[in-house]
Design an enzyme around this catalytic site. Structure first.
Site, PDB file in Angstrom:
ATOM      1  CG  ASP A   1      49.319  54.704  12.658  1.00 54.45           C
ATOM      2  OD1 ASP A   1      49.823  53.570  12.575  1.00 54.45           O
ATOM      3  OD2 ASP A   1      48.215  54.992  12.135  1.00 54.45           O
TER       4      ASP A   1
ATOM      5  CG  HIS B   1      52.701  58.816   2.942  1.00 49.23           C
ATOM      6  ND1 HIS B   1      51.338  58.828   2.821  1.00 49.23           N
ATOM      7  CD2 HIS B   1      53.181  58.669   1.678  1.00 49.23           C
ATOM      8  CE1 HIS B   1      50.998  58.692   1.549  1.00 49.23           C
ATOM      9  NE2 HIS B   1      52.093  58.580   0.837  1.00 49.23           N
TER      10      HIS B   1
ATOM     11  CB  SER C   1      40.525  56.999  -0.718  1.00 51.63           C
ATOM     12  OG  SER C   1      41.690  57.786  -0.843  1.00 51.63           O
TER      13      SER C   1
ATOM     14  CD  GLN D   1      48.157  55.606   0.998  1.00 54.10           C
ATOM     15  OE1 GLN D   1      47.048  55.393   1.471  1.00 54.10           O
ATOM     16  NE2 GLN D   1      48.306  56.222  -0.131  1.00 54.10           N
ATOM     17  CG  ASN D   2      48.134  54.444   8.132  1.00 52.32           C
ATOM     18  OD1 ASN D   2      47.621  55.200   7.298  1.00 52.32           O
ATOM     19  ND2 ASN D   2      47.509  53.415   8.649  1.00 52.32           N
TER      20      ASN D   2
ATOM     21  NE  ARG E   1      46.463  65.053  14.472  1.00 50.39           N
ATOM     22  CZ  ARG E   1      46.095  66.252  14.992  1.00 50.39           C
ATOM     23  NH1 ARG E   1      46.502  67.375  14.469  1.00 50.39           N
ATOM     24  NH2 ARG E   1      45.322  66.333  16.056  1.00 50.39           N
TER      25      ARG E   1
HETATM   26  P1  NAD Z   1      42.898  57.902   2.335  1.00 51.30           P
HETATM   27  O1  NAD Z   1      42.693  58.773   1.200  1.00 51.30           O
HETATM   28  O2  NAD Z   1      43.707  56.722   2.049  1.00 51.30           O
HETATM   29  O3  NAD Z   1      41.404  57.534   2.848  1.00 51.30           O
HETATM   30  C1  NAD Z   1      41.064  56.768   3.949  1.00 51.30           C
HETATM   31  C2  NAD Z   1      40.195  55.572   3.528  1.00 51.30           C
HETATM   32  O4  NAD Z   1      39.884  54.843   4.715  1.00 51.30           O
HETATM   33  C3  NAD Z   1      38.856  55.941   2.866  1.00 51.30           C
HETATM   34  O5  NAD Z   1      38.711  55.190   1.674  1.00 51.30           O
HETATM   35  C4  NAD Z   1      37.806  55.514   3.912  1.00 51.30           C
HETATM   36  O6  NAD Z   1      36.599  55.057   3.340  1.00 51.30           O
HETATM   37  C5  NAD Z   1      38.539  54.404   4.615  1.00 51.30           C
HETATM   38  N1  NAD Z   1      38.066  54.113   5.972  1.00 51.30           N
HETATM   39  C6  NAD Z   1      37.547  54.961   6.896  1.00 51.30           C
HETATM   40  N2  NAD Z   1      37.259  54.303   8.041  1.00 51.30           N
HETATM   41  C7  NAD Z   1      37.615  53.003   7.815  1.00 51.30           C
HETATM   42  C8  NAD Z   1      37.567  51.824   8.614  1.00 51.30           C
HETATM   43  N3  NAD Z   1      37.120  51.829   9.884  1.00 51.30           N
HETATM   44  N4  NAD Z   1      38.014  50.674   8.069  1.00 51.30           N
HETATM   45  C9  NAD Z   1      38.497  50.627   6.799  1.00 51.30           C
HETATM   46  N5  NAD Z   1      38.542  51.708   5.999  1.00 51.30           N
HETATM   47  C10 NAD Z   1      38.117  52.878   6.510  1.00 51.30           C
HETATM   48  O7  NAD Z   1      43.534  58.567   3.585  1.00 51.30           O
HETATM   49  P2  NAD Z   1      43.538  60.095   4.029  1.00 51.30           P
HETATM   50  O8  NAD Z   1      42.757  60.199   5.274  1.00 51.30           O
HETATM   51  O9  NAD Z   1      43.126  60.932   2.876  1.00 51.30           O
HETATM   52  O10 NAD Z   1      45.057  60.297   4.367  1.00 51.30           O
HETATM   53  C11 NAD Z   1      45.998  60.573   3.365  1.00 51.30           C
HETATM   54  C12 NAD Z   1      47.376  60.577   3.959  1.00 51.30           C
HETATM   55  O11 NAD Z   1      47.425  61.357   5.172  1.00 51.30           O
HETATM   56  C13 NAD Z   1      47.798  59.205   4.394  1.00 51.30           C
HETATM   57  O12 NAD Z   1      48.293  58.539   3.314  1.00 51.30           O
HETATM   58  C14 NAD Z   1      48.795  59.508   5.510  1.00 51.30           C
HETATM   59  O13 NAD Z   1      50.041  59.816   4.993  1.00 51.30           O
HETATM   60  C15 NAD Z   1      48.193  60.700   6.171  1.00 51.30           C
HETATM   61  N6  NAD Z   1      47.363  60.281   7.341  1.00 51.30           N
HETATM   62  C16 NAD Z   1      47.875  59.333   8.185  1.00 51.30           C
HETATM   63  C17 NAD Z   1      47.128  58.895   9.270  1.00 51.30           C
HETATM   64  C18 NAD Z   1      47.715  57.828  10.176  1.00 51.30           C
HETATM   65  O14 NAD Z   1      48.926  57.589  10.132  1.00 51.30           O
HETATM   66  N7  NAD Z   1      46.921  57.134  10.981  1.00 51.30           N
HETATM   67  C19 NAD Z   1      45.866  59.440   9.509  1.00 51.30           C
HETATM   68  C20 NAD Z   1      45.363  60.420   8.613  1.00 51.30           C
HETATM   69  C21 NAD Z   1      46.140  60.824   7.518  1.00 51.30           C
END
Ligand code: NAD
Length: 232
Positions: free
Chosen positions: A88, A103, A171, A85-86, A55
């Site tokens: 990155d 996170h 979400s 919550q990210n 990752r």
């Molecule tokens: P989440 O439950 O918050 O869901 C992601 C949301 O993003 C969904 O509602 C989806 O519809 C929406 N989405 C998808 N593509 C989109 C776009 N192009 N523009 C706007 N919205 C969009 O997140 P998760 O994937 O269940 O992750 C949960 C936890 O896992 C995160 O809180 C984090 O800690 C970790 N995570 C982090 C990263 C990162 O840092 N980039 C990536 C994946 C998971």
């Protein structure tokens, strides 16, 4: 005027970093319970480290997208706080100056016995045998499922002082973070940018059903037009 942006994995999806709820509960082919929980760490540290090393490599190679940049540009007009919550660092790399990571941050390592001992990861990898100064194995500086979210109180204080609250790419399923929305002052403008429905019942929320790279620049333009001139 204080704008609080609450961002989730969706804002970084268009930078190539996958959300996991959008892939049937798998995060890049892994079941999160096998790689992102304290139980997983106790069971198979090598697997957990490998997952986060992969990752981390993705994050390092990703670049911020139009949504991250549009949020940064809002700093020219408003006080901006980002609560994310990210794990990155794409908000920071877009130039945003006020980012609270609920996170944790994948680009850092942490002692597994002392949460205050944080380290940079110069080669991008944490490996078995990499230890903190107290002699314990280093782990990723991220909050796993089932762990407390240490920055929550700070996040609550930030949310309470919002004059405008924006949710993007979350979400709102992950508690306690998702509860932030419930703390905002009654009646303030509340915007959601997400192509899908999110778990928010607030009647006064305006849902912009667009991807972040479209919805955020659109909203940013509107906010500047509507509030910024009166403000400064
Ligand atoms: P989440 O439950 O918050 O869901 C992601 C949301 O993003 C969904 O509602 C989806 O519809 C929406 N989405 C998808 N593509 C989109 C776009 N192009 N523009 C706007 N919205 C969009 O997140 P998760 O994937 O269940 O992750 C949960 C936890 O896992 C995160 O809180 C984090 O800690 C970790 N995570 C982090 C990263 C990162 O840092 N980039 C990536 C994946 C998971």
């Amino acid at each position: 005027m204080h704008i609080v942006v609450f961002s989730g994995a969706g804002i970084s999806a268009e930078s190539g970093l996958k959300t996991f709820r959008d892939s049937d509960g798998l995060w890049e082919q892994y079941d999160v319970m096998d790689v992102a929980t304290p139980e997983a760490w106790n069971k198979d540290r090598e697997l957990v480290l490998r997952f986060y090393n992969e990752r981390r490599a993705q994050v390092i190679n990703a670049v911020p997208n139009a949504a991250h940049f549009a949020i940064q540009k809002l700093e020219d007009h408003f006080d901006i706080s980002i609560v994310t919550q990210n794990i990155d660092d794409l908000h920071e790399r877009a130039g945003s100056t006020n980012v609270l990571h609920l996170h944790g941050e994948i680009i850092k390592a942490r002692s597994s016995v002392d949460k205050h001992l944080l380290y940079d990861i110069p080669n991008g990898l944490i490996e078995i045998g990499d230890k903190c100064k107290k002699g314990s194995q280093l782990r990723p500086h991220v909050v796993w499922f089932g762990e407390a979210v240490p920055e929550m109180e700070r996040a609550y204080s930030i949310a309470r002082t919002a004059d405008i609250f924006i949710v993007v790419g979350s979400s709102l399923n992950v508690y306690p973070a998702a509860g932030l929305v419930q703390l905002v002052k009654p009646g303030i403008p509340l915007y959601i940018i997400d192509p899908k429905d999110v778990a928010l019942a607030e009647a006064n929320a305006l849902h912009i059903k667009e991807k972040a790279s479209i919805g955020i620049p659109m909203l940013a333009k509107d906010l500047v037009k509507k509030y910024s001139i009166a403000e400064r």
